[in-house]
Design a protein around this motif. Structure first.
Motif, PDB file in Angstrom:
ATOM      1  N   MET A  20       0.891  -1.153   0.000  1.00 43.91           N
ATOM      2  CA  MET A  20       0.000   0.000   0.000  1.00 43.91           C
ATOM      3  C   MET A  20       0.933   1.208   0.000  1.00 43.91           C
ATOM      4  O   MET A  20       1.419   1.619   1.045  1.00 43.91           O
ATOM      5  CB  MET A  20      -0.947  -0.035   1.189  1.00 43.91           C
ATOM      6  N   ARG A  21       1.201   1.699  -1.186  1.00 39.65           N
ATOM      7  CA  ARG A  21       2.208   2.746  -1.365  1.00 39.65           C
ATOM      8  C   ARG A  21       1.780   4.033  -0.680  1.00 39.65           C
ATOM      9  O   ARG A  21       0.650   4.468  -0.807  1.00 39.65           O
ATOM     10  CB  ARG A  21       2.472   2.945  -2.836  1.00 39.65           C
ATOM     11  N   ALA A  22       2.738   4.608   0.043  1.00 37.87           N
ATOM     12  CA  ALA A  22       2.454   5.800   0.828  1.00 37.87           C
ATOM     13  C   ALA A  22       2.856   7.079   0.109  1.00 37.87           C
ATOM     14  O   ALA A  22       2.542   8.167   0.573  1.00 37.87           O
ATOM     15  CB  ALA A  22       3.193   5.705   2.170  1.00 37.87           C
ATOM     16  N   HIS A  35       9.697   4.879   2.265  1.00 36.93           N
ATOM     17  CA  HIS A  35       8.773   3.750   2.310  1.00 36.93           C
ATOM     18  C   HIS A  35       8.718   3.041   0.962  1.00 36.93           C
ATOM     19  O   HIS A  35       8.862   1.824   0.874  1.00 36.93           O
ATOM     20  CB  HIS A  35       7.377   4.228   2.721  1.00 36.93           C
ATOM     21  N   ASP A  36       8.518   3.799  -0.094  1.00 38.91           N
ATOM     22  CA  ASP A  36       8.394   3.204  -1.421  1.00 38.91           C
ATOM     23  C   ASP A  36       9.714   2.580  -1.882  1.00 38.91           C
ATOM     24  O   ASP A  36       9.712   1.558  -2.563  1.00 38.91           O
ATOM     25  CB  ASP A  36       7.889   4.235  -2.434  1.00 38.91           C
ATOM     26  N   ARG A  60      -2.463  -3.352  10.429  1.00 36.21           N
ATOM     27  CA  ARG A  60      -2.324  -1.956  10.912  1.00 36.21           C
ATOM     28  C   ARG A  60      -1.315  -1.901  12.030  1.00 36.21           C
ATOM     29  O   ARG A  60      -1.096  -2.792  12.763  1.00 36.21           O
ATOM     30  CB  ARG A  60      -3.667  -1.406  11.415  1.00 36.21           C
ATOM     31  N   GLU A  64       5.775   8.092   0.035  1.00 28.66           N
ATOM     32  CA  GLU A  64       6.944   8.580   0.775  1.00 28.66           C
ATOM     33  C   GLU A  64       8.167   7.868   0.210  1.00 28.66           C
ATOM     34  O   GLU A  64       8.173   6.642   0.086  1.00 28.66           O
ATOM     35  CB  GLU A  64       6.800   8.270   2.264  1.00 28.66           C
TER      36      GLU A  64
END
Length: 175
Positions: free
Chosen positions: A77-79, A84-85, A175, A81
């Protein structure tokens, strides 16, 4: 924490990420191995919601699925950022280019495994959208039935794929 999801609502995300790469993780004999896949299908057959995964018999993960009859699919779930990515890209690159026969990818990448709810294969926290899948049917693809241009492109040197038609028995976002 797991947030249960409706697969149909998340189908656009799953199908958008699939060609870029998602992780298929299987476990057997105490060994979990994630591999990057870019081919797969969501659908309904036999009155069941399915994910169809295609795995070559030459892959280490093939043997794990054959032994266990189950796997998870972990979708990023790409942010948006960079860090992150970039981390997701690194995970997908290593899991798509290194064999579990030669490398413990979980340890090498510092992946966080989360025990499955309904299957023995774990989810991967770093790619939180998770489908837990139990194989209902398997079929080795007959490459001779494939159009010549595709056969030459995808099967010139490697074994054909086995299609694993697997019921999605649980779906959630970590989560």
């Amino acid at each position: 924490m797991r947030e249960k999801i409706d697969v149909a609502e998340y189908a656009p995300t799953i199908l958008r990420e699939l060609p870029k790469g998602v992780l298929l993780t299987a476990r057997a004999g105490g060994r979990a191995n994630p591999m990057t896949i870019g081919w797969g299908t969501l659908g309904v057959e036999w009155g069941k919601l399915l994910f169809v995964a295609y795995v070559r018999s030459s892959r280490f993960t093939y043997g794990l699925i054959e032994k266990s009859g189950e796997f998870t699919v972990s979708v990023p779930m790409r942010a948006g950022e960079k860090d992150h990515d970039r981390r997701i890209s690194q995970i997908l690159a290593v899991c798509g280019s290194k064999s579990g026969r030669d490398l413990d990818k979980v340890a090498e990448l510092g992946l966080t495994l989360v025990e499955g709810e309904e299957v023995g294969a774990p989810a991967v926290r770093e790619l939180p959208l998770t489908l837990e899948c139990r194989v209902l049917y398997r079929r080795e693809q007959d490459e001779s039935l494939l159009r010549e241009d595709l056969r030459g492109r995808y099967y010139s040197t490697d074994a054909p794929h086995t299609a694993y038609y697997a019921e999605i028995v649980s779906a959630y976002v970590l989560r």
